[in-house]
Scaffold this motif. Structure first.
Motif, PDB file in Angstrom:
ATOM      1  N   PRO A  37     -24.242  54.865  12.055  1.00  0.00           N
ATOM      2  CA  PRO A  37     -24.658  56.147  11.461  1.00  0.00           C
ATOM      3  C   PRO A  37     -24.830  57.233  12.520  1.00  0.00           C
ATOM      4  O   PRO A  37     -25.005  58.402  12.183  1.00  0.00           O
ATOM      5  CB  PRO A  37     -25.990  55.806  10.787  1.00  0.00           C
ATOM      6  CG  PRO A  37     -26.507  54.619  11.530  1.00  0.00           C
ATOM      7  CD  PRO A  37     -25.301  53.841  11.934  1.00  0.00           C
ATOM      8  N   THR A  88     -20.319  57.917  20.551  1.00  0.00           N
ATOM      9  CA  THR A  88     -19.035  58.358  21.098  1.00  0.00           C
ATOM     10  C   THR A  88     -19.226  59.006  22.458  1.00  0.00           C
ATOM     11  O   THR A  88     -18.496  58.728  23.418  1.00  0.00           O
ATOM     12  CB  THR A  88     -18.343  59.344  20.138  1.00  0.00           C
ATOM     13  OG1 THR A  88     -18.023  58.681  18.923  1.00  0.00           O
ATOM     14  CG2 THR A  88     -17.079  59.913  20.760  1.00  0.00           C
ATOM     15  N   ASP A 146     -11.930  54.989   7.123  1.00  0.00           N
ATOM     16  CA  ASP A 146     -13.219  54.977   6.411  1.00  0.00           C
ATOM     17  C   ASP A 146     -14.412  55.266   7.311  1.00  0.00           C
ATOM     18  O   ASP A 146     -15.480  54.648   7.178  1.00  0.00           O
ATOM     19  CB  ASP A 146     -13.427  53.632   5.705  1.00  0.00           C
ATOM     20  CG  ASP A 146     -12.328  53.347   4.692  1.00  0.00           C
ATOM     21  OD1 ASP A 146     -11.869  54.319   4.056  1.00  0.00           O
ATOM     22  OD2 ASP A 146     -11.936  52.178   4.551  1.00  0.00           O
ATOM     23  N   GLY A 147     -14.237  56.190   8.242  1.00  0.00           N
ATOM     24  CA  GLY A 147     -15.370  56.618   9.059  1.00  0.00           C
ATOM     25  C   GLY A 147     -15.688  55.732  10.240  1.00  0.00           C
ATOM     26  O   GLY A 147     -16.642  55.997  10.974  1.00  0.00           O
ATOM     27  N   ALA A 148     -14.920  54.679  10.448  1.00  0.00           N
ATOM     28  CA  ALA A 148     -15.155  53.809  11.601  1.00  0.00           C
ATOM     29  C   ALA A 148     -14.587  54.448  12.866  1.00  0.00           C
ATOM     30  O   ALA A 148     -13.863  55.449  12.810  1.00  0.00           O
ATOM     31  CB  ALA A 148     -14.523  52.443  11.371  1.00  0.00           C
ATOM     32  N   LEU A 149     -14.908  53.875  14.012  1.00  0.00           N
ATOM     33  CA  LEU A 149     -14.379  54.318  15.297  1.00  0.00           C
ATOM     34  C   LEU A 149     -13.577  53.180  15.920  1.00  0.00           C
ATOM     35  O   LEU A 149     -13.988  52.019  15.856  1.00  0.00           O
ATOM     36  CB  LEU A 149     -15.512  54.718  16.248  1.00  0.00           C
ATOM     37  CG  LEU A 149     -16.409  55.872  15.814  1.00  0.00           C
ATOM     38  CD1 LEU A 149     -17.554  56.061  16.822  1.00  0.00           C
ATOM     39  CD2 LEU A 149     -15.605  57.164  15.685  1.00  0.00           C
ATOM     40  N   SER A 171     -22.541  58.147  15.074  1.00  0.00           N
ATOM     41  CA  SER A 171     -21.243  58.071  15.741  1.00  0.00           C
ATOM     42  C   SER A 171     -21.092  59.100  16.856  1.00  0.00           C
ATOM     43  O   SER A 171     -20.492  58.808  17.892  1.00  0.00           O
ATOM     44  CB  SER A 171     -20.113  58.240  14.722  1.00  0.00           C
ATOM     45  OG  SER A 171     -20.242  59.466  14.016  1.00  0.00           O
ATOM     46  N   PRO A 229     -11.050  58.254  15.808  1.00  0.00           N
ATOM     47  CA  PRO A 229     -11.442  57.924  14.434  1.00  0.00           C
ATOM     48  C   PRO A 229     -10.543  56.840  13.861  1.00  0.00           C
ATOM     49  O   PRO A 229      -9.341  56.825  14.107  1.00  0.00           O
ATOM     50  CB  PRO A 229     -11.257  59.250  13.682  1.00  0.00           C
ATOM     51  CG  PRO A 229     -11.227  60.303  14.742  1.00  0.00           C
ATOM     52  CD  PRO A 229     -10.630  59.655  15.941  1.00  0.00           C
ATOM     53  N   ARG A 255     -18.814  50.646  13.440  1.00  0.00           N
ATOM     54  CA  ARG A 255     -19.402  51.605  12.507  1.00  0.00           C
ATOM     55  C   ARG A 255     -20.855  51.817  12.892  1.00  0.00           C
ATOM     56  O   ARG A 255     -21.577  50.848  13.180  1.00  0.00           O
ATOM     57  CB  ARG A 255     -19.329  51.102  11.058  1.00  0.00           C
ATOM     58  CG  ARG A 255     -17.929  50.928  10.530  1.00  0.00           C
ATOM     59  CD  ARG A 255     -17.914  50.383   9.099  1.00  0.00           C
ATOM     60  NE  ARG A 255     -16.575  50.026   8.691  1.00  0.00           N
ATOM     61  CZ  ARG A 255     -15.691  50.893   8.190  1.00  0.00           C
ATOM     62  NH1 ARG A 255     -16.065  52.166   8.019  1.00  0.00           N
ATOM     63  NH2 ARG A 255     -14.487  50.505   7.853  1.00  0.00           N
TER      64      ARG A 255
END
Length: 306
Positions: free
Chosen positions: A231, A237, A252-255, A233, A249, A229
């Motif tokens: 801010p 990426t 909950d917004g994690a990679l 990303s 993805p 995670r």
């Protein structure tokens, strides 16, 4: 107290159907070996052949180097729970175990010892027909332990047990293996096998698919991923893709990142001064590994709905 289960080309056919197909493997003492496979894979037939209850079409299977049916007083050499319901409903738990003990040259006092070990002291004189499934499972485990054998086999031992009972069975299996016994456990409950087994034997359509440690089995079923995670990303990426990583993805917004390890990702983020709020490695669970490696061997697969 050492005993191995050895299968060499073990095969069982029923007419045109091959239930077990040339199995060769060794189940060793000192560890819990999980025995897995889809429904119809041949697990129960294999266990029955180990105990001499089903005759192989070809091949051999021995316990401590001897065919089980050639062993006098078999419960002293191998104990098994194959069917918790295979008990005379009108007998008490104590009477059932005492009869087994007498037939195997075991003192009747041992029946009370194993009833205490499995937590059935207070139910010793109750008729088995009034037992719940979980209590029958405990009685079946008591019968397997009756002769204090070096080899133990359990088929679906977790069925009907409450959470406390499941935890107790896990701990029992680990303790038995730590004593140097051979513990062979067949179950469809992957989570429970994952919590107690050291080694896995996996079969599909009667053939051997895997015979390896739990960790090795999970590792070869799919690539490990790193979950992170940040801010920033988009920037991270882009940098990860540039070094050959695959980024997708996650929840909950994690990679989820594969192709590079967590250490490399951490160094890359540090060099770019990108903050990381999470950086963890995730490997396939036993259930995910099992599903991936046995997909082609499932006998009855549900059709997908459109």
């Amino acid at each position: 107290m050492h005993g191995m289960i050895e299968l060499d080309g073990l095969t069982r056919r029923y007419g045109r159907t091959t239930a077990v197909d040339g199995l060769t493997l060794t189940v060793r003492p000192g560890r819990v070996t999980g025995f897995l496979g889809p429904n119809g894979a041949g697990k129960s037939t294999t266990l029955r052949m180990v105990l001499g209850l089903t005759t192989p079409t070809s091949g051999t299977v021995t316990v401590a180097g001897v065919r089980f049916r050639d062993l006098a007083r078999g419960l002293r050499h191998a104990g098994a729970l194959l069917d918790a319901g295979d008990v005379h409903a009108g007998r008490s738990a104590r009477a059932h175990l005492t009869a087994l003990a007498r037939g195997n040259g075991i003192g009747s006092r041992r029946a009370d010892e194993v009833l205490g070990l499995v937590g059935l002291d207070d139910a010793a004189n109750r008729r088995v027909g009034r037992f719940s499934l979980g209590m029958r499972q405990r009685l079946g485990i008591a019968a397997a332990l009756l002769g204090d054998p070096p080899v133990l086999m359990f088929d679906e031992p977790f069925n009907g047990l409450d959470p406390e009972g499941v935890r107790w069975v896990r701990e029992l299996f680990r303790r038995l293996a730590a004593e140097g016994r051979t513990v062979f456990v067949s179950s469809h409950l992957m989570g429970e096998v994952e919590h107690c087994a050291d080694h896995l034997v996996v079969i599909g359509r009667g053939r051997l698919i895997a015979d390896e440690s739990l960790n090795d089995f999970a590792a070869r079923a799919g690539r490990a991923e790193v979950v992170l995670r940040t801010p920033e990303s988009a920037a991270l990426t882009s940098a990860l893709v540039d070094v050959g990583a695959d980024v997708r993805p996650d929840a909950d917004g994690a990679l989820a990142v594969s192709g590079v390890d967590a250490e490399r990702i951490g160094d890359l983020a540090l060099g770019l001064r990108i903050p990381l709020h999470q950086l963890t490695t995730r490997t396939a669970s036993l259930e995910e590994a099992f599903m991936a490696l046995t997909a082609a061997d499932v006998e009855y697969a549900a059709r997908r709905t459109r």
